[in-house]
Design a protein around this motif. Structure first.
Motif, PDB file in Angstrom:
ATOM      1  N   LEU A 117       0.818  -1.222   0.000  1.00  0.00           N
ATOM      2  CA  LEU A 117       0.000   0.000   0.000  1.00  0.00           C
ATOM      3  C   LEU A 117       0.851   1.272   0.000  1.00  0.00           C
ATOM      4  N   THR A 118       1.846   1.301   0.882  1.00  0.00           N
ATOM      5  CA  THR A 118       2.613   2.552   1.019  1.00  0.00           C
ATOM      6  C   THR A 118       3.426   2.835  -0.243  1.00  0.00           C
ATOM      7  N   VAL A 119       3.921   1.779  -0.864  1.00  0.00           N
ATOM      8  CA  VAL A 119       4.656   1.969  -2.127  1.00  0.00           C
ATOM      9  C   VAL A 119       3.706   2.575  -3.159  1.00  0.00           C
ATOM     10  N   CYS A 144      -4.047  10.099  11.443  1.00  0.00           N
ATOM     11  CA  CYS A 144      -3.863   9.508  10.122  1.00  0.00           C
ATOM     12  C   CYS A 144      -2.965   8.284  10.342  1.00  0.00           C
ATOM     13  N   PHE A 145      -3.168   7.211   9.602  1.00  0.00           N
ATOM     14  CA  PHE A 145      -2.321   6.027   9.786  1.00  0.00           C
ATOM     15  C   PHE A 145      -0.851   6.431   9.612  1.00  0.00           C
ATOM     16  N   PRO A 146       0.022   5.994  10.542  1.00  0.00           N
ATOM     17  CA  PRO A 146       1.412   6.489  10.513  1.00  0.00           C
ATOM     18  C   PRO A 146       2.092   6.356   9.158  1.00  0.00           C
ATOM     19  N   SER A 147       1.879   5.224   8.474  1.00  0.00           N
ATOM     20  CA  SER A 147       2.594   5.056   7.207  1.00  0.00           C
ATOM     21  C   SER A 147       2.145   6.117   6.190  1.00  0.00           C
ATOM     22  N   ASP A 148       0.865   6.451   6.201  1.00  0.00           N
ATOM     23  CA  ASP A 148       0.364   7.490   5.288  1.00  0.00           C
ATOM     24  C   ASP A 148       0.967   8.846   5.643  1.00  0.00           C
ATOM     25  N   ARG A 149       1.043   9.064   6.958  1.00  0.00           N
ATOM     26  CA  ARG A 149       1.598  10.347   7.395  1.00  0.00           C
ATOM     27  C   ARG A 149       3.064  10.445   6.999  1.00  0.00           C
ATOM     28  N   TYR A 255      -4.720  -7.646   2.747  1.00  0.00           N
ATOM     29  CA  TYR A 255      -4.541  -8.622   3.838  1.00  0.00           C
ATOM     30  C   TYR A 255      -5.537  -8.457   4.973  1.00  0.00           C
ATOM     31  N   LYS A 256      -6.394  -7.439   4.890  1.00  0.00           N
ATOM     32  CA  LYS A 256      -7.383  -7.254   5.965  1.00  0.00           C
ATOM     33  C   LYS A 256      -8.678  -7.983   5.577  1.00  0.00           C
ATOM     34  N   TYR A 257      -9.730  -7.236   5.231  1.00  0.00           N
ATOM     35  CA  TYR A 257     -11.026  -7.876   4.981  1.00  0.00           C
ATOM     36  C   TYR A 257     -11.052  -8.731   3.713  1.00  0.00           C
TER      37      TYR A 257
HETATM   38  C1  LIG Z   1      -4.789   2.625   6.939  1.00  0.00           C
HETATM   39  C2  LIG Z   1      -3.488   1.975   6.573  1.00  0.00           C
HETATM   40  N1  LIG Z   1      -2.658   2.621   5.742  1.00  0.00           N
HETATM   41  C3  LIG Z   1      -1.454   2.079   5.413  1.00  0.00           C
HETATM   42  C4  LIG Z   1      -1.069   0.856   5.910  1.00  0.00           C
HETATM   43  C5  LIG Z   1       0.284   0.329   5.523  1.00  0.00           C
HETATM   44  O1  LIG Z   1       0.178  -0.712   4.618  1.00  0.00           O
HETATM   45  P1  LIG Z   1       1.459  -1.396   3.914  1.00  0.00           P
HETATM   46  O2  LIG Z   1       2.321  -1.960   5.013  1.00  0.00           O
HETATM   47  O3  LIG Z   1       0.859  -2.496   3.082  1.00  0.00           O
HETATM   48  O4  LIG Z   1       2.168  -0.370   3.145  1.00  0.00           O
HETATM   49  C6  LIG Z   1      -1.926   0.151   6.756  1.00  0.00           C
HETATM   50  C7  LIG Z   1      -1.523  -1.156   7.298  1.00  0.00           C
HETATM   51  O5  LIG Z   1      -2.163  -1.748   8.120  1.00  0.00           O
HETATM   52  C8  LIG Z   1      -3.168   0.731   7.105  1.00  0.00           C
HETATM   53  O6  LIG Z   1      -4.016   0.127   7.930  1.00  0.00           O
END
Ligand SMILES: Cc1ncc(COP(=O)(O)O)c(C=O)c1O
Length: 432
Positions: A117-119, A144-149, A255-257
């Protein structure tokens, strides 16, 4: 909004008795799908109450065969596996676009499966975040989800911009865990000519709040900005109509729902309005290049991107990582997203009703009570000793996840959770 949805859904029969939960399972048209998953077992050999399908969905039984058959092919044919019939590896990432596009409400050509997702978020921001003079800010929700931030923060820095100045975060009003859409609209109206991209989670990871994406796409476009969404917690959870809602781009994980397996390749959507616009810049690789010239290598060195969402692909697909995705999407297609949503609303409302009836419980539910404003997740704020509370819940065989400092998320997923799971979860919370 009061929390009486369950009374409306289940009528006067609604009860706290275990036998009532059992009777709901007997009448559940999706009940048979549970057996098509391997549900992790507790120490006593009994299936756990697995309420973490919003983190990692359980293993679809058919995925074992699907992965195994790719290993067999690799052993048998080596590189020949790429073109061996039936179902060659070549094109594997396109095999599931029909069910996937039905799930997100798009044309087949608007979605692709690739990377994490993040890529994908970075790749799409590379195309859609094109800061110009005044318009160089990014708007996000808080939290905001940390990876998005991290992605938006580093994108800003990549462009030589200062996140302190260019990242706008909008959270809820004091005293309310949910963010009113009007707060985003206000920010868009106030800073409209400065905002380049509004990136929003379709369902917030922490509170489980579902946002009105159609309304916010409209507000974002009225401000002249681009609307991108992270659907990690929304895909196969809530209805989506990305194309009709005019979302510009979206990314998600499987990998979630979707139950596609740990680290399964992610998904991406690009509205066909942008596909038609060949001028949109992007980062390129051979898998996004015209397939007719892809293997002519040095003979055709010019990069000619495909004119569909797959034009954002870079690398050849991870065949083994993709193998569980087919059976996982097939289950969703067979169950039907509408029936899944209906059961999800009922499961969640039933769990909420049971939790609300725990006397003097230390539990505050952060998720909106209105089913239209949430998916299959209840986020509980645990006032006292949340870590100990979580440990006791686990001892009772109820698996939710703990997010510091004080939130436990429980996600009743309609394909494999039962009404009896909800009853056991509420008993677990009561005793914890
Ligand atoms: C809302 C949200 N954004 C981003 C991610 C990051 O996903 P990834 O590790 O597949 O890049 C997650 C992972 O759980 C998530 O829940």
């Amino acid at each position: 909004m009061n929390r009486q949805t369950a009374e409306r859904l289940f009528g006067p029969e609604l009860s706290e008795l275990e036998s009532f939960a059992r009777s709901l399972d007997l009448a559940d048209p999706l009940a048979g799908f549970r057996d098509r998953f391997e549900i992790p077992l507790g120490p006593g050999g009994e299936p756990l109450v697995y309420l973490v399908g919003n983190s990692l969905g359980p293993l679809p039984r058919a995925a074992r065969e699907s992965v195994g058959s790719q290993l067999d092919r690799w052993g048998r044919s080596g590189v020949g596996g790429w073109f061996e019939q039936p179902e060659p590896w070549y094109g594997v990432e396109e095999r599931w676009l029909e069910p996937l596009s039905r799930l997100v409400g798009s044309g087949r050509h608007e979605v692709t499966v690739m990377n994490g997702l993040t890529v994908n978020l970075h790749l799409l921001l590379a195309s859609f975040f094109r800061p110009q003079e005044l318009r160089r800010k990014i708007l996000v929700e808080s939290p905001c989800f940390p990876s998005d931030r991290f992605a938006v923060e580093t994108q800003l820095r990549w462009h030589g911009l200062d996140p302190d100045e260019c990242l706008i975060e909008i959270g809820a009003d004091v005293g309310s865990p949910a963010i009113d859409e009007a707060r985003f609209e206000l920010a868009l109206a106030e800073h409209g000519d400065e905002i380049a991209v509004f990136l929003l989670g379709g369902v917030n990871f922490l509170t489980g709040q579902r946002f009105d994406l159609e309304r916010l796409a409209r507000a974002t476009h009225a401000a002249g900005a681009v609307f991108g969404v992270d659907l990690a917690h929304a895909v196969a959870n809530v209805p989506l109509r990305l194309h009709d809602w005019d979302v510009d781009f979206a990314v998600w994980c499987h990998y979630k729902y979707v139950n596609g397996g740990p680290g399964a390749p992610g998904g991406a959507f690009i509205h066909d309005r942008h596909l038609a616009d060949g001028r949109l810049p992007r980062l390129g690789g051979w898998w996004g290049n015209d397939p007719d010239t892809r293997f002519r290598m040095q003979l055709e060195p010019d990069y000619v991107p495909r004119d569909d969402a797959a034009g954002w692909q870079l690398s050849c697909p991870s065949v083994l990582a993709m193998a569980p995705l087919g059976p996982a999407l097939e289950l969703i297609d067979q169950a039907g997203p509408d029936r899944m949503r209906e059961k999800s609303i009922r499961l969640t409302a039933y769990l909420e009703w049971l939790l609300d009836r725990i006397p003097d419980g230390p539990v505050e539910i952060l998720t909106p009570a209105d089913p239209k404003r949430r998916g299959a997740q209840l986020s509980l704020r645990i006032g006292r000793e949340p870590a100990a509370f979580q440990a006791r819940l686990q001892e009772a065989g109820v698996i939710g996840d703990f997010r510091e400092p004080d939130v436990i998320r429980l996600a009743p997923a309609p394909l494999f959770n039962t009404y009896h799971d909800m009853w056991r979860a509420a008993e677990g919370v009561r005793n914890a």
